[in-house]
Design an enzyme around this catalytic site. Structure first.
Site, PDB file in Angstrom:
ATOM      1  N   LEU A   1       0.828  -1.192   0.000  1.00  8.31           N
ATOM      2  CA  LEU A   1       0.000   0.000   0.000  1.00  8.31           C
ATOM      3  C   LEU A   1       0.869   1.251   0.000  1.00  8.31           C
ATOM      4  O   LEU A   1       1.850   1.323   0.731  1.00  8.31           O
ATOM      5  CB  LEU A   1      -0.879  -0.014   1.258  1.00  8.31           C
ATOM      6  CG  LEU A   1      -1.791   1.157   1.535  1.00  8.31           C
ATOM      7  CD1 LEU A   1      -2.922   1.195   0.508  1.00  8.31           C
ATOM      8  CD2 LEU A   1      -2.358   1.044   2.941  1.00  8.31           C
ATOM      9  N   CYS A   2       0.506   2.221  -0.833  1.00  9.17           N
ATOM     10  CA  CYS A   2       1.149   3.535  -0.802  1.00  9.17           C
ATOM     11  C   CYS A   2       0.046   4.586  -0.899  1.00  9.17           C
ATOM     12  O   CYS A   2      -1.102   4.299  -0.586  1.00  9.17           O
ATOM     13  CB  CYS A   2       2.200   3.674  -1.907  1.00  9.17           C
ATOM     14  SG  CYS A   2       1.524   3.668  -3.586  1.00  9.17           S
ATOM     15  N   ALA A   3       0.378   5.787  -1.319  1.00  9.59           N
ATOM     16  CA  ALA A   3      -0.629   6.852  -1.370  1.00  9.59           C
ATOM     17  C   ALA A   3      -1.661   6.628  -2.469  1.00  9.59           C
ATOM     18  O   ALA A   3      -2.867   6.722  -2.241  1.00  9.59           O
ATOM     19  CB  ALA A   3       0.036   8.208  -1.530  1.00  9.59           C
TER      20      ALA A   3
END
Length: 108
Positions: free
Chosen positions: A67-69
């Protein structure tokens, strides 16, 4: 060609809700200031900037959800993990912004 599965925020939240996924299987690769702003409780935080130094702490036998932005850095981390022998990987398309939206929070 990638060998990881892309999943969307809705599918991720469903897996968490039904207990099929433990929060600590989600690796949030955003930097500290992003993590402090908004995060999913219980997730594993390994900023992308130090990820190579922490890779050995992650079991290759476990499924990992990255998960990232917005889903760009997570693709790079999936690729890196794949190149290093991890094969059960899931990229969260839309990142934390998509997750936050489903939870009623405007991320950005």
């Amino acid at each position: 060609m990638n060998q990881w599965e892309n999943i969307d925020a809705h599918a991720l939240l469903k897996l968490l809700a039904d207990g099929s996924l433990k929060p600590d299987q989600i690796i949030d690769v955003r930097e500290h200031h992003e993590w402090d702003y908004y995060r999913l409780d219980g997730t594993t935080h390994i900023p992308m900037s130090i990820f190579p130094d922490q890779l050995a702490s992650l079991a290759k036998s476990e499924p990992w959800y990255i998960l990232c932005a917005h889903g760009v850095r997570s693709v790079a981390v999936c690729r890196y993990m794949q190149e290093n022998g991890y094969d059960t990987l899931h990229n969260i398309v839309g990142g934390i912004a998509a997750v936050a939206e489903l939870k009623g929070f405007q991320y950005d």
